[in-house]
Design a protein around this motif. Structure first.
Motif, PDB file in Angstrom:
ATOM      1  N   ARG A  58       0.822  -1.216   0.000  1.00  0.00           N
ATOM      2  CA  ARG A  58       0.000   0.000   0.000  1.00  0.00           C
ATOM      3  C   ARG A  58       0.856   1.265   0.000  1.00  0.00           C
ATOM      4  N   HIS A  59       2.055   1.155   0.534  1.00  0.00           N
ATOM      5  CA  HIS A  59       2.898   2.339   0.711  1.00  0.00           C
ATOM      6  C   HIS A  59       4.171   2.322  -0.146  1.00  0.00           C
ATOM      7  N   HIS A  60       4.535   1.166  -0.650  1.00  0.00           N
ATOM      8  CA  HIS A  60       5.780   1.043  -1.418  1.00  0.00           C
ATOM      9  C   HIS A  60       5.539   0.199  -2.662  1.00  0.00           C
ATOM     10  N   ASP A  61       6.510   0.196  -3.543  1.00  0.00           N
ATOM     11  CA  ASP A  61       6.410  -0.553  -4.787  1.00  0.00           C
ATOM     12  C   ASP A  61       7.651  -1.422  -4.981  1.00  0.00           C
ATOM     13  N   PRO A  62       7.808  -2.443  -4.125  1.00  0.00           N
ATOM     14  CA  PRO A  62       9.003  -3.298  -4.250  1.00  0.00           C
ATOM     15  C   PRO A  62       8.941  -4.170  -5.497  1.00  0.00           C
ATOM     16  N   HIS A  63      10.148  -4.590  -5.931  1.00  0.00           N
ATOM     17  CA  HIS A  63      10.266  -5.428  -7.122  1.00  0.00           C
ATOM     18  C   HIS A  63      10.665  -6.857  -6.771  1.00  0.00           C
ATOM     19  N   GLY A  64      10.862  -7.126  -5.504  1.00  0.00           N
ATOM     20  CA  GLY A  64      11.214  -8.463  -5.046  1.00  0.00           C
ATOM     21  C   GLY A  64      11.183  -8.501  -3.523  1.00  0.00           C
ATOM     22  N   TRP A  65      11.454  -9.686  -2.964  1.00  0.00           N
ATOM     23  CA  TRP A  65      11.395  -9.871  -1.518  1.00  0.00           C
ATOM     24  C   TRP A  65      12.492 -10.818  -1.051  1.00  0.00           C
ATOM     25  N   ASN A  66      12.934 -10.614   0.191  1.00  0.00           N
ATOM     26  CA  ASN A  66      13.718 -11.614   0.919  1.00  0.00           C
ATOM     27  C   ASN A  66      12.966 -11.914   2.205  1.00  0.00           C
ATOM     28  N   VAL A  67      12.826 -13.188   2.525  1.00  0.00           N
ATOM     29  CA  VAL A  67      12.105 -13.617   3.728  1.00  0.00           C
ATOM     30  C   VAL A  67      12.928 -14.692   4.426  1.00  0.00           C
ATOM     31  N   GLY A  68      13.175 -14.531   5.734  1.00  0.00           N
ATOM     32  CA  GLY A  68      13.925 -15.574   6.420  1.00  0.00           C
ATOM     33  C   GLY A  68      14.302 -15.235   7.845  1.00  0.00           C
ATOM     34  N   TRP A  69      14.879 -16.241   8.502  1.00  0.00           N
ATOM     35  CA  TRP A  69      15.323 -16.136   9.881  1.00  0.00           C
ATOM     36  C   TRP A  69      16.852 -16.226   9.958  1.00  0.00           C
ATOM     37  N   ASN A  70      17.422 -15.526  10.899  1.00  0.00           N
ATOM     38  CA  ASN A  70      18.808 -15.755  11.314  1.00  0.00           C
ATOM     39  C   ASN A  70      18.758 -16.617  12.573  1.00  0.00           C
TER      40      ASN A  70
ATOM     41  N   VAL B 145      11.665  -8.536   3.933  1.00  0.00           N
ATOM     42  CA  VAL B 145      12.459  -7.448   3.374  1.00  0.00           C
ATOM     43  C   VAL B 145      12.049  -7.176   1.926  1.00  0.00           C
ATOM     44  N   PRO B 146      11.425  -6.026   1.655  1.00  0.00           N
ATOM     45  CA  PRO B 146      11.130  -5.666   0.266  1.00  0.00           C
ATOM     46  C   PRO B 146      12.405  -5.235  -0.439  1.00  0.00           C
ATOM     47  N   ARG B 147      12.532  -5.589  -1.727  1.00  0.00           N
ATOM     48  CA  ARG B 147      13.725  -5.245  -2.495  1.00  0.00           C
ATOM     49  C   ARG B 147      13.332  -4.381  -3.688  1.00  0.00           C
ATOM     50  N   TYR B 148      14.280  -3.488  -4.082  1.00  0.00           N
ATOM     51  CA  TYR B 148      14.003  -2.510  -5.127  1.00  0.00           C
ATOM     52  C   TYR B 148      15.075  -2.569  -6.213  1.00  0.00           C
ATOM     53  N   SER B 149      14.638  -2.302  -7.451  1.00  0.00           N
ATOM     54  CA  SER B 149      15.544  -2.438  -8.591  1.00  0.00           C
ATOM     55  C   SER B 149      16.655  -1.400  -8.608  1.00  0.00           C
ATOM     56  N   ASP B 150      16.490  -0.291  -7.878  1.00  0.00           N
ATOM     57  CA  ASP B 150      17.518   0.746  -7.886  1.00  0.00           C
ATOM     58  C   ASP B 150      18.501   0.609  -6.719  1.00  0.00           C
ATOM     59  N   GLU B 151      18.439  -0.510  -5.997  1.00  0.00           N
ATOM     60  CA  GLU B 151      19.407  -0.752  -4.921  1.00  0.00           C
ATOM     61  C   GLU B 151      20.784  -1.028  -5.516  1.00  0.00           C
ATOM     62  N   ARG B 152      21.801  -0.714  -4.752  1.00  0.00           N
ATOM     63  CA  ARG B 152      23.162  -1.028  -5.187  1.00  0.00           C
ATOM     64  C   ARG B 152      23.347  -2.532  -5.367  1.00  0.00           C
TER      65      ARG B 152
ATOM     66  N   ALA C 191      20.901  -4.801  -5.871  1.00  0.00           N
ATOM     67  CA  ALA C 191      19.730  -5.432  -6.478  1.00  0.00           C
ATOM     68  C   ALA C 191      20.155  -6.689  -7.230  1.00  0.00           C
ATOM     69  N   GLY C 192      19.365  -7.744  -7.072  1.00  0.00           N
ATOM     70  CA  GLY C 192      19.691  -9.004  -7.730  1.00  0.00           C
ATOM     71  C   GLY C 192      20.470  -9.965  -6.855  1.00  0.00           C
ATOM     72  N   ARG C 193      20.961  -9.509  -5.717  1.00  0.00           N
ATOM     73  CA  ARG C 193      21.682 -10.391  -4.803  1.00  0.00           C
ATOM     74  C   ARG C 193      20.725 -10.897  -3.725  1.00  0.00           C
ATOM     75  N   GLY C 194      20.678 -12.206  -3.562  1.00  0.00           N
ATOM     76  CA  GLY C 194      19.812 -12.801  -2.557  1.00  0.00           C
ATOM     77  C   GLY C 194      20.464 -12.886  -1.196  1.00  0.00           C
ATOM     78  N   ILE C 195      19.766 -13.530  -0.257  1.00  0.00           N
ATOM     79  CA  ILE C 195      20.278 -13.599   1.112  1.00  0.00           C
ATOM     80  C   ILE C 195      21.509 -14.497   1.222  1.00  0.00           C
ATOM     81  N   ARG C 196      21.771 -15.314   0.198  1.00  0.00           N
ATOM     82  CA  ARG C 196      22.938 -16.200   0.226  1.00  0.00           C
ATOM     83  C   ARG C 196      24.100 -15.663  -0.589  1.00  0.00           C
TER      84      ARG C 196
END
Length: 225
Positions: free
Chosen positions: A70-82, A99-106, A108-113
């Motif tokens: 409703r408030h943001h327009d993310p292009h992907g997600w990361n979900v998990g536990w430490n 964690v919402p992810r955005y295409s303009d991140e430095r 972007a495209g890198r997952g939690i692993r």
């Protein structure tokens, strides 16, 4: 637990969504819209959750995702536990990151692993990197030392021996003696009675005498020092 940052009553002011078993909060960290879902009961890790708490966590994740959209327009997600200190868990009250992810991140495209799989994270990587750096340093030092030794040898006592004082003295003596002898002999011969030219026998005799004198002087004691 009283000293747990994620237990009641401390966490109550931050709760955004909840049911009887779990709740959700904003992390207030980047990326924008990041959230966490966790049980009210103090469970050290996600492996300690009850089946009902698992179900509650899933429902709240879906609800928080809708709220984020409703408030943001993310292009992907990361979900998990430490889990555990080595796994990056800083608060030992199980919490699931959304964690919402955005295409303009430095990144972007890198997952939690991504960084976990990086070769620099492998066991012994620091040792190998240090060894490589030491080897490069040793090679550079040896190369510089070799060049320095060669330079010193080229410019040391052995170089230029034949150009010392003896050589200079011999050269000067030969030049002076030859010049004087040639001049005197030529002068005397050219001034004999009845002769007024400089290219007669007297002149030739002077040239020969000069060469002999120069040769003897330049090969005398001064040469070769």
């Amino acid at each position: 637990m009283e000293d747990c940052a994620f237990c009641l009553p401390r966490i109550k002011p931050d709760i955004v969504l909840s049911d009887q078993l779990c709740y959700a909060i904003w992390t207030k960290q980047l990326p924008e819209g990041s959230a966490m879902v966790m049980p009210f009961a103090h469970r050290p890790t996600m492996f300690d959750l009850t089946p009902d708490e698992w179900s509650s966590t899933q429902r709240l994740l879906d609800e928080m995702k809708s709220l984020i959209l409703r408030h943001h327009d993310p292009h992907g997600w990361n979900v998990g536990w430490n889990v555990g200190a080595i796994g990056g868990q800083s608060v030992f009250h199980a919490h699931c990151h959304l964690v919402p992810r955005y295409s303009d991140e430095r990144y972007a495209g890198r997952g939690i692993r991504a960084w976990i799989k990086d070769p620099s994270n492998h066991p012994g990587a620091d040792h190998r990197a240090d060894s490589a750096a030491d080897s490069a340093a040793d090679h550079g030092a040896g190369h510089r030392a070799g060049r320095g030794a060669s330079h010193a040898s080229d410019h040391g006592a052995g170089r230029g021996v034949s150009h010392g004082a003896g050589h200079d003295a011999g050269h000067d003596a030969g030049h002076d003696a030859g010049h004087d002898a040639s001049h005197d002999a030529s002068h005397d011969a050219s001034h004999r009675p009845g002769r007024g030219v400089s290219h007669g026998p007297g002149y030739d005799a002077g040239r020969v005498a000069g060469r002999v004198a120069r040769h003897g002087a330049s090969h005398g004691p001064g040469r070769g020092v």
